[in-house]
Design a protein around this motif. Structure first.
Motif, PDB file in Angstrom:
ATOM      1  N   LYS A   1       0.919  -1.055   0.116  1.00  0.00           N
ATOM      2  CA  LYS A   1      -0.039   0.018   0.222  1.00  0.00           C
ATOM      3  C   LYS A   1       0.920   1.210  -0.018  1.00  0.00           C
ATOM      4  O   LYS A   1       1.795   1.426   0.861  1.00  0.00           O
ATOM      5  CB  LYS A   1      -0.815  -0.033   1.195  1.00  0.00           C
ATOM      6  N   ASN A   2       0.595   2.063  -0.916  1.00  0.00           N
ATOM      7  CA  ASN A   2       1.431   3.404  -1.194  1.00  0.00           C
ATOM      8  C   ASN A   2       0.993   4.390  -0.236  1.00  0.00           C
ATOM      9  O   ASN A   2      -0.247   4.656  -0.210  1.00  0.00           O
ATOM     10  CB  ASN A   2       1.414   3.836  -2.641  1.00  0.00           C
ATOM     11  N   PRO A   3       1.657   4.675   0.863  1.00  0.00           N
ATOM     12  CA  PRO A   3       1.246   5.699   1.779  1.00  0.00           C
ATOM     13  C   PRO A   3       0.890   7.059   1.341  1.00  0.00           C
ATOM     14  O   PRO A   3       0.179   7.884   1.806  1.00  0.00           O
ATOM     15  CB  PRO A   3       2.424   5.863   2.971  1.00  0.00           C
ATOM     16  N   ASN A   4       1.563   7.280   0.211  1.00  0.00           N
ATOM     17  CA  ASN A   4       1.426   8.769  -0.490  1.00  0.00           C
ATOM     18  C   ASN A   4       0.134   8.791  -1.233  1.00  0.00           C
ATOM     19  O   ASN A   4      -0.826   9.802  -1.153  1.00  0.00           O
ATOM     20  CB  ASN A   4       2.408   8.957  -1.520  1.00  0.00           C
ATOM     21  N   THR A   5      -0.301   7.663  -1.699  1.00  0.00           N
ATOM     22  CA  THR A   5      -1.603   7.790  -2.680  1.00  0.00           C
ATOM     23  C   THR A   5      -2.687   6.875  -1.928  1.00  0.00           C
ATOM     24  O   THR A   5      -3.941   7.055  -2.397  1.00  0.00           O
ATOM     25  CB  THR A   5      -1.379   7.285  -4.149  1.00  0.00           C
ATOM     26  N   GLY A   6      -2.311   6.100  -1.172  1.00  0.00           N
ATOM     27  CA  GLY A   6      -3.228   5.142  -0.676  1.00  0.00           C
ATOM     28  C   GLY A   6      -3.542   3.991  -1.801  1.00  0.00           C
ATOM     29  O   GLY A   6      -4.431   2.936  -1.538  1.00  0.00           O
ATOM     30  N   GLU A   7      -2.695   3.985  -2.850  1.00  0.00           N
ATOM     31  CA  GLU A   7      -3.086   2.925  -3.932  1.00  0.00           C
ATOM     32  C   GLU A   7      -2.464   1.385  -3.387  1.00  0.00           C
ATOM     33  O   GLU A   7      -1.665   1.447  -2.848  1.00  0.00           O
ATOM     34  CB  GLU A   7      -2.501   3.223  -4.932  1.00  0.00           C
ATOM     35  N   VAL A   8      -3.440   0.370  -3.509  1.00  0.00           N
ATOM     36  CA  VAL A   8      -2.953  -0.934  -3.234  1.00  0.00           C
ATOM     37  C   VAL A   8      -2.378  -2.010  -4.354  1.00  0.00           C
ATOM     38  O   VAL A   8      -3.291  -1.856  -5.356  1.00  0.00           O
ATOM     39  CB  VAL A   8      -4.163  -1.437  -2.279  1.00  0.00           C
ATOM     40  N   VAL A   9      -1.551  -2.419  -4.266  1.00  0.00           N
ATOM     41  CA  VAL A   9      -1.214  -3.483  -5.209  1.00  0.00           C
ATOM     42  C   VAL A   9      -0.989  -4.807  -4.653  1.00  0.00           C
ATOM     43  O   VAL A   9      -0.068  -5.049  -3.672  1.00  0.00           O
ATOM     44  CB  VAL A   9       0.321  -3.157  -6.007  1.00  0.00           C
ATOM     45  N   GLU A  10      -1.611  -5.828  -5.297  1.00  0.00           N
ATOM     46  CA  GLU A  10      -1.444  -7.204  -4.925  1.00  0.00           C
ATOM     47  C   GLU A  10      -0.815  -8.026  -6.114  1.00  0.00           C
ATOM     48  O   GLU A  10      -1.045  -8.044  -7.144  1.00  0.00           O
ATOM     49  CB  GLU A  10      -2.864  -7.983  -4.797  1.00  0.00           C
TER      50      GLU A  10
ATOM     51  N   GLY B   1       7.785 -10.120  -8.708  1.00  0.00           N
ATOM     52  CA  GLY B   1       8.139  -8.603  -8.647  1.00  0.00           C
ATOM     53  C   GLY B   1       8.056  -7.898  -9.952  1.00  0.00           C
ATOM     54  O   GLY B   1       8.797  -6.880 -10.070  1.00  0.00           O
ATOM     55  N   ASN B   2       7.469  -8.543 -10.773  1.00  0.00           N
ATOM     56  CA  ASN B   2       7.581  -7.953 -12.205  1.00  0.00           C
ATOM     57  C   ASN B   2       6.130  -7.201 -12.471  1.00  0.00           C
ATOM     58  O   ASN B   2       5.784  -6.824 -13.698  1.00  0.00           O
ATOM     59  CB  ASN B   2       7.382  -9.131 -13.262  1.00  0.00           C
ATOM     60  N   GLN B   3       5.298  -6.633 -11.472  1.00  0.00           N
ATOM     61  CA  GLN B   3       4.221  -5.972 -11.691  1.00  0.00           C
ATOM     62  C   GLN B   3       4.288  -4.631 -12.020  1.00  0.00           C
ATOM     63  O   GLN B   3       5.266  -4.105 -11.648  1.00  0.00           O
ATOM     64  CB  GLN B   3       3.514  -6.184 -10.369  1.00  0.00           C
ATOM     65  N   LYS B   4       3.645  -4.125 -12.909  1.00  0.00           N
ATOM     66  CA  LYS B   4       3.888  -2.769 -13.433  1.00  0.00           C
ATOM     67  C   LYS B   4       3.991  -1.827 -12.557  1.00  0.00           C
ATOM     68  O   LYS B   4       4.822  -0.814 -12.516  1.00  0.00           O
ATOM     69  CB  LYS B   4       2.956  -2.629 -14.677  1.00  0.00           C
ATOM     70  N   THR B   5       3.033  -1.400 -11.681  1.00  0.00           N
ATOM     71  CA  THR B   5       2.808  -0.530 -10.843  1.00  0.00           C
ATOM     72  C   THR B   5       3.932  -0.467  -9.851  1.00  0.00           C
ATOM     73  O   THR B   5       4.737   0.481  -9.516  1.00  0.00           O
ATOM     74  CB  THR B   5       1.643  -0.429 -10.030  1.00  0.00           C
ATOM     75  N   LEU B   6       4.221  -1.838  -9.297  1.00  0.00           N
ATOM     76  CA  LEU B   6       5.052  -2.007  -8.357  1.00  0.00           C
ATOM     77  C   LEU B   6       6.613  -1.813  -8.785  1.00  0.00           C
ATOM     78  O   LEU B   6       7.294  -0.999  -8.153  1.00  0.00           O
ATOM     79  CB  LEU B   6       5.091  -3.435  -7.776  1.00  0.00           C
ATOM     80  N   LYS B   7       6.738  -1.966 -10.002  1.00  0.00           N
ATOM     81  CA  LYS B   7       8.261  -1.498 -10.694  1.00  0.00           C
ATOM     82  C   LYS B   7       8.422  -0.188 -10.794  1.00  0.00           C
ATOM     83  O   LYS B   7       9.373   0.470 -10.412  1.00  0.00           O
ATOM     84  CB  LYS B   7       8.402  -2.146 -12.153  1.00  0.00           C
TER      85      LYS B   7
ATOM     86  N   GLU C   1      10.927   4.945  -8.524  1.00  0.00           N
ATOM     87  CA  GLU C   1      10.766   6.263  -8.066  1.00  0.00           C
ATOM     88  C   GLU C   1      10.942   6.533  -6.839  1.00  0.00           C
ATOM     89  O   GLU C   1      11.827   7.446  -6.259  1.00  0.00           O
ATOM     90  CB  GLU C   1       8.992   6.643  -8.202  1.00  0.00           C
ATOM     91  N   PHE C   2      10.704   5.554  -5.954  1.00  0.00           N
ATOM     92  CA  PHE C   2      11.167   5.444  -4.264  1.00  0.00           C
ATOM     93  C   PHE C   2      12.205   4.439  -3.972  1.00  0.00           C
ATOM     94  O   PHE C   2      12.701   4.799  -2.552  1.00  0.00           O
ATOM     95  CB  PHE C   2       9.941   5.390  -3.515  1.00  0.00           C
ATOM     96  N   GLY C   3      12.671   3.898  -4.774  1.00  0.00           N
ATOM     97  CA  GLY C   3      13.780   2.886  -4.278  1.00  0.00           C
ATOM     98  C   GLY C   3      13.086   1.598  -3.763  1.00  0.00           C
ATOM     99  O   GLY C   3      12.032   1.560  -3.121  1.00  0.00           O
ATOM    100  N   ASP C   4      13.820   0.303  -3.703  1.00  0.00           N
ATOM    101  CA  ASP C   4      13.353  -1.061  -3.169  1.00  0.00           C
ATOM    102  C   ASP C   4      13.191  -0.914  -1.833  1.00  0.00           C
ATOM    103  O   ASP C   4      12.133  -1.678  -1.384  1.00  0.00           O
ATOM    104  CB  ASP C   4      14.497  -2.279  -3.737  1.00  0.00           C
TER     105      ASP C   4
END
Length: 123
Positions: free
Chosen positions: A84-93, A97-103, A108-111
């Motif tokens: 869960k991105n704390p900046n936007t509240g967006e959740v990725v399941e 590790g090859n998911q587009k949003t997660l990459k 942008e923010f680092g591993d």
């Protein structure tokens, strides 16, 4: 030339220290028991014409290499990770590790930062 003599004296002192430590170990009854066990085990293996690998296979019948993956060639399912991105509240399941949003987040923010956003892991 004196540096060679100094090095020799240091090695001689180290040798004496090691000999003292070996003598102390030889006097330890635990070491004596382990040596006795090893000797008896080797004699028994020789009597029955068995190798160390035979004994290991007998005591632990499942091979170590097959415990990680089934022998059928089927890969086990990866665990579901929920971020869960704390900046936007967006959740990725994702299960990899090859998911587009997660990459994109990792770029942008680092591993390390993105991994700290891991909410939970499910089977």
């Amino acid at each position: 030339m004196s540096s060679l003599l100094t090095a020799y004296a240091q090695h001689e002192q180290q040798k004496q220290q090691l000999e003292k430590q070996l003598e102390e170990m030889r006097a330890d009854p635990r070491l004596q028991a382990e040596i006795e066990f090893k000797d008896k085990l080797e004699a028994l293996m020789k009597d029955y014409e068995k190798s160390a690998a035979d004994v290991i296979a007998l005591l632990d019948p499942k091979p170590a290499s097959s415990s990680a993956a089934p022998s059928t060639g089927v890969r086990r399912k990866r665990k579901l990770k929920i971020y869960k991105n704390p900046n936007t509240g967006e959740v990725v399941e994702t299960r990899g590790g090859n998911q587009k949003t997660l990459k994109a987040w990792k770029e942008e923010f680092g591993d390390e930062t993105v991994e700290s956003w891991l909410v939970r892991t499910e089977d």
